[in-house]
Design a protein around this motif. Structure first.
Motif, PDB file in Angstrom:
ATOM      1  N   GLU A  27      25.297  27.455  39.183  1.00 22.57           N
ATOM      2  CA  GLU A  27      26.329  27.497  40.228  1.00 22.57           C
ATOM      3  C   GLU A  27      27.533  28.322  39.785  1.00 22.57           C
ATOM      4  O   GLU A  27      28.129  29.047  40.589  1.00 22.57           O
ATOM      5  N   ALA A  31      28.719  31.863  41.617  1.00 19.47           N
ATOM      6  CA  ALA A  31      30.090  31.994  42.115  1.00 19.47           C
ATOM      7  C   ALA A  31      30.801  33.204  41.523  1.00 19.47           C
ATOM      8  O   ALA A  31      31.918  33.530  41.920  1.00 19.47           O
ATOM      9  N   GLN A 149      32.371  24.118  42.988  1.00 21.33           N
ATOM     10  CA  GLN A 149      33.254  24.462  44.110  1.00 21.33           C
ATOM     11  C   GLN A 149      34.651  23.884  43.902  1.00 21.33           C
ATOM     12  O   GLN A 149      35.651  24.563  44.124  1.00 21.33           O
TER      13      GLN A 149
END
Length: 158
Positions: A27, A31, A149
């Motif tokens: 992840e 990103a 996130q």
């Protein structure tokens, strides 16, 4: 400049913890952030493996004097000769950190991050209380995707 996200976690992991670390690393790479970790085994290796598998860049802040001690998924190994004291340097190098599970070394990194005002996201890791109240400095996530996130959001917040 790309965001630097640190992954903190235990030197020894279960298979489930390792898989979670790989997900976090993936992840981070997706990103477009750079993964920072301690560069050795366990959660550090898992996160670096995940980042590399997704085309990301990895940096290991190493405890010893030899950059070749880094795991095979580390692009840039930085030897510090600081042993466990490198934890402060690792945290200081990051815009935010994600603690995934962890032992006392992870707890020390969390403490350094809180002290240095580096945002902390916790994923199945330590909880810290002050005078009987949970410390609001650890932002809890329930998944790898949510952790990254949240870390990115916190890293971008002045």
């Amino acid at each position: 400049m790309k965001i630097h996200l640190g992954v903190l976690g235990p030197h020894t992991t279960t298979e489930e913890q390792y898989r979670l670390g790989v997900e976090v690393g993936q992840e981070i790479a997706k990103a477009g952030a750079i993964l920072f970790c301690g560069g050795l085994d366990g959660m550090m290796r898992a996160a670096a493996e995940g980042a590399k598998s997704a085309g990301g860049q990895t940096v290991g802040i190493l405890p010893g004097t030899d950059k070749t001690t880094a795991n095979e998924f580390i692009d840039i190994g930085i030897p510090t000769d600081l042993g466990a004291y490198r934890n402060a340097l690792l945290v200081r190098s990051c815009d935010a950190v994600i603690a995934v599970h962890g032992a006392y070394g992870t707890l020390s990194e969390i403490a350094f991050a809180l002290r240095l005002k580096v945002p902390v996201v916790g994923l199945h890791t330590w909880t810290v209380s002050r005078e009987g109240h949970p410390d609001p400095g650890i932002h809890v996530a329930e998944s790898a995707k949510q952790a990254v996130q949240l870390a990115l959001q916190l890293a971008r917040t002045p």
